[in-house]
Write a protein that holds these residues in place. Structure first.
Motif, PDB file in Angstrom:
ATOM      1  N   GLY A   1      12.402  27.023 -18.326  1.00 40.05           N
ATOM      2  CA  GLY A   1      11.061  27.378 -17.902  1.00 40.05           C
ATOM      3  C   GLY A   1      10.229  26.151 -17.609  1.00 40.05           C
ATOM      4  N   GLU A   2       8.941  26.379 -17.452  1.00 44.05           N
ATOM      5  CA  GLU A   2       8.019  25.299 -17.133  1.00 44.05           C
ATOM      6  C   GLU A   2       6.859  25.294 -18.117  1.00 44.05           C
ATOM      7  OE1 GLU A   2       6.783  25.935 -13.158  1.00 44.05           O
ATOM      8  OE2 GLU A   2       8.747  25.474 -12.266  1.00 44.05           O
ATOM      9  N   GLY A   3       6.206  24.142 -18.231  1.00 47.82           N
ATOM     10  CA  GLY A   3       5.026  24.029 -19.082  1.00 47.82           C
ATOM     11  C   GLY A   3       5.387  24.035 -20.552  1.00 47.82           C
ATOM     12  N   TRP A   4       4.536  24.702 -21.336  1.00 47.50           N
ATOM     13  CA  TRP A   4       4.692  24.680 -22.796  1.00 47.50           C
ATOM     14  C   TRP A   4       5.738  25.660 -23.296  1.00 47.50           C
ATOM     15  CZ3 TRP A   4       3.931  29.365 -25.156  1.00 47.50           C
ATOM     16  CH2 TRP A   4       3.223  30.329 -24.428  1.00 47.50           C
TER      17      TRP A   4
ATOM     18  N   VAL B   1      15.178  22.546 -20.111  1.00 48.44           N
ATOM     19  CA  VAL B   1      14.477  21.261 -20.136  1.00 48.44           C
ATOM     20  C   VAL B   1      15.260  20.213 -20.922  1.00 48.44           C
ATOM     21  CG1 VAL B   1      12.194  22.276 -19.830  1.00 48.44           C
ATOM     22  CG2 VAL B   1      13.125  22.023 -22.140  1.00 48.44           C
TER      23      VAL B   1
END
Length: 626
Positions: free
Chosen positions: A409-412, A500
């Motif tokens: 995923g992306e971000g936090w 990630v």
């Protein structure tokens, strides 16, 4: 055979009512009727599965019409069954694991005078869960949903002569009724938006609804799922549900009750795919609960309650997987299937330990049971290795896939969800190793009246079969991506993105954390003498032992305000409403009492009164004339 799929539900349901209606005449053989009914449902489910799996993947969703159910003007709802890869997965899990729990129960409940009723309730549970997963509409699903709630209440409180057990059953019933309001509201929103509550109409028209409405429907469905699957904030009933006979605990945790919420989320995939907000909330609830359940399990000395905390945590993993969207739905159900085998194995193992230890539950009073219960040790050990995700046991192919997916995923989100999943793996390995070592290893801490012994064969055979499944079901289903491909017609196809953190590093970190936790648990509970009394506890430990004070929070937030509001309303009713009514009545009564004194019965008195009145009247007239 597809046209006869209703027999999956009818067979255990009819057997339940037959056992109840026949009364004591069925005491000597009623349990075998129950076992036979559950077994027959499995055979029917297997035949249907073989028919469906022989079809092309795009032709594996079959709707079976049963009858016209609710004709109401423009609202028409038929009763029907949805036979597809998702529902059949649950059918096979429920009936296979459920049947072996039935067989185990024949031995476990052998001396119970109400064994026939117990088996009737078991089959009511099986039938309700089958209806829930086979229903083709949210309303028919709700019928099974409520049936599961009723059956769980009857079974958790089966020994209701004990007030604590009766209270635990009522608590599970009430908390689940709170969660059920979520499903009722969701159906109301669906009806207002789509004019229907059947799956086909709702899912086909999701794109036509506003994002806010879809999010509201998703969140209310999540609230309902949290109640059945014991997820925060409706998880408080699960530990108390251990009051029921141990086979009930196995059935609730492995094949029925707590899996219902996960099924609801995955079945509603089209809704959650359209609302990223609701998906994030689902994943967040799952991530939080998987850690909460692990912490609670860490502090429990009661073997069944420690397993209950484990279930809360493992279902949290499933919710996390479901919240990750299309890429996580199949892994969530994969873990649910694997969990059904290894959690049933461990609960039945706990029951075997109780059988040999005079129904004691305190792990601090066990130790060194490996020598007296070799089969129980081996089968429980298979579940222990599976839940920790040790290759090639089933948890490695299911739970660890959710951990890897959580880092995509992306971000936090990948850091929070992935970090929670990774930390949960370490906690799982520690509390499960603590349980395993305290129970089967170290020095014996038995009391003088305890003489550990192995369970009878009728209890051991189900444990061996389910233990074999706990060990190898993951390897079987993961081969060639078989299980994910099987569910694809329902969950959809999703490309596996890049995490990630490199995938090999995630696997290495997970296994390193697991083995470190096992070693730490061995040092604390396997290689040293475990005290029979728990040591002095910090506030955090006390909180964990008391389920993080969830009952206290519920009382403070929900129960106490309601009690105070009730008392205030009662006082207002008595002082204001009743006061006004009673005051008026009292005033009239006093006026009547005063007036009554004028009625003397003497003619002279009446004449004098009339004369005085006449004089007053004349004076008024004269004064007015002047």
């Amino acid at each position: 055979m597809l046209d006869l799929s209703w027999l999956l539900i009818a067979v255990p349901l009819v057997s339940a009512f037959v056992l109840i209606l026949l009364g004591k005449r069925a005491n000597s053989w009623g349990h075998w009727v129950s076992v036979g009914a559950s077994s027959l449902s499995f055979v029917i489910g297997l035949v249907i599965f073989l028919q469906i799996v022989s079809r092309p993947s795009d032709d594996r969703i079959v709707n079976v019409h049963l009858f016209d159910w609710i004709p109401g003007g423009d609202f028409q709802l038929d009763a029907g069954l949805l036979v597809d890869p998702l529902s059949l997965t649950f059918v096979l899990l429920i009936t296979f694991v459920g049947t072996f729990i039935h067989i185990y129960s024949v031995g476990y409940m052998a001396t119970d005078k109400n064994r026939r009723i117990f088996f009737a309730y078991l089959n009511l549970f099986i039938a309700s869960m089958l209806l829930l997963v086979l229903a083709d509409s949210f309303l028919l699903l709700f019928v099974g949903w409520e049936g599961v709630g009723l059956a769980s209440y009857l079974l958790i409180g089966f020994w209701n002569f004990n007030p604590e057990y009766a209270t635990a059953a009522k608590k599970a019933f009430v908390v689940n009724r709170v969660g059920d309001m979520g499903l009722i509201i969701a159906m109301g929103l669906m009806f207002a938006t789509f004019g229907s509550v059947d799956f086909a109409t709702v899912f086909d028209n999701v794109s036509n609804a506003s994002p806010a409405m879809i999010t509201a429907i998703g969140l209310t469905l999540l609230f309902a799922a949290a109640g059945k699957s014991a997820q925060f904030p409706l998880q408080s009933w699960l530990g108390d549900a251990m009051a029921g006979p141990t086979p009930v605990s196995a059935l609730i945790h492995a094949a029925t009750m707590v899996t219902a919420g996960v099924y609801l989320i995955v079945r509603s995939a089209d809704i959650f795919n359209a609302t990223p907000t609701a998906r994030v909330v689902v994943a967040s609830i799952g991530a939080f609960t998987l850690l909460l359940g692990a912490v609670i399990a860490l502090a429990k000395d009661d073997i069944k309650k420690a397993l209950a905390g484990s279930t809360m945590s493992q279902v949290g993993y499933m919710m996390l997987g479901a919240g990750l969207g299309p890429i996580g739905y199949a892994f969530s159900i994969f873990l649910l299937v694997a969990h059904g085998f290894y959690k049933a194995t461990m609960f039945l193992g706990a029951g075997s330990v109780m059988h040999g230890m005079k129904d004691r539950l305190d792990m601090r009073r066990f130790g060194a049971l490996r020598g007296a219960m070799i089969v129980t040790w081996i089968t429980f050990g298979a579940g222990w290795l599976a839940i920790m995700g040790i290759p090639p046991f089933s948890g490695y192919f299911s739970k660890d896939k959710i951990i890897e997916t959580a880092f995509i995923g992306e971000g936090w989100q990948p850091w929070v969800f992935g970090g929670a999943a990774l930390l949960g793996a370490g906690l799982t390995a520690f509390y499960m190793s603590r349980m395993f070592f305290m129970t089967f290893h170290g020095k014996a801490r038995w009391e003088d009246d305890q003489h550990p012994h192995e369970s009878p064969r009728i209890m051991l055979i189900p444990m061996i079969v389910l233990g074999f499944g706990a060990a190898f079901i993951g390897l079987i289903l993961a081969s060639g991506n078989r299980f994910v491909n099987w569910l694809e017609p329902v969950t959809g196809h999703a490309e596996h993105g890049e995490p990630v953190i490199p995938e090999n590093m995630i696997i290495a970190l997970t296994l390193a954390l697991v083995f470190l936790s096992i070693f730490w648990a061995w040092r604390r509970y396997g290689a040293v003498d475990v005290p029979t009394e728990p040591p002095a506890a910090s506030l955090a430990t006390i909180a964990a032992r008391n389920d993080m004070f969830q009952d206290s929070v519920n009382r403070a937030v929900f129960q106490r305000p309601g009690q105070h509001l009730t008392r205030t309303l009662v006082y207002a009713d008595a002082a204001v409403v009743d006061g006004a009514v009673n005051g008026t009545a009292a005033g009239v009564a006093k006026t009547g009492e005063a007036t009554r004194k004028l009625q003397t019965g003497q003619v002279r008195g009446y004449a004098a009164t009339m004369l005085v009145g006449l004089v007053i009247l004349v004076i008024i007239v004269v004064q007015g004339g002047l």
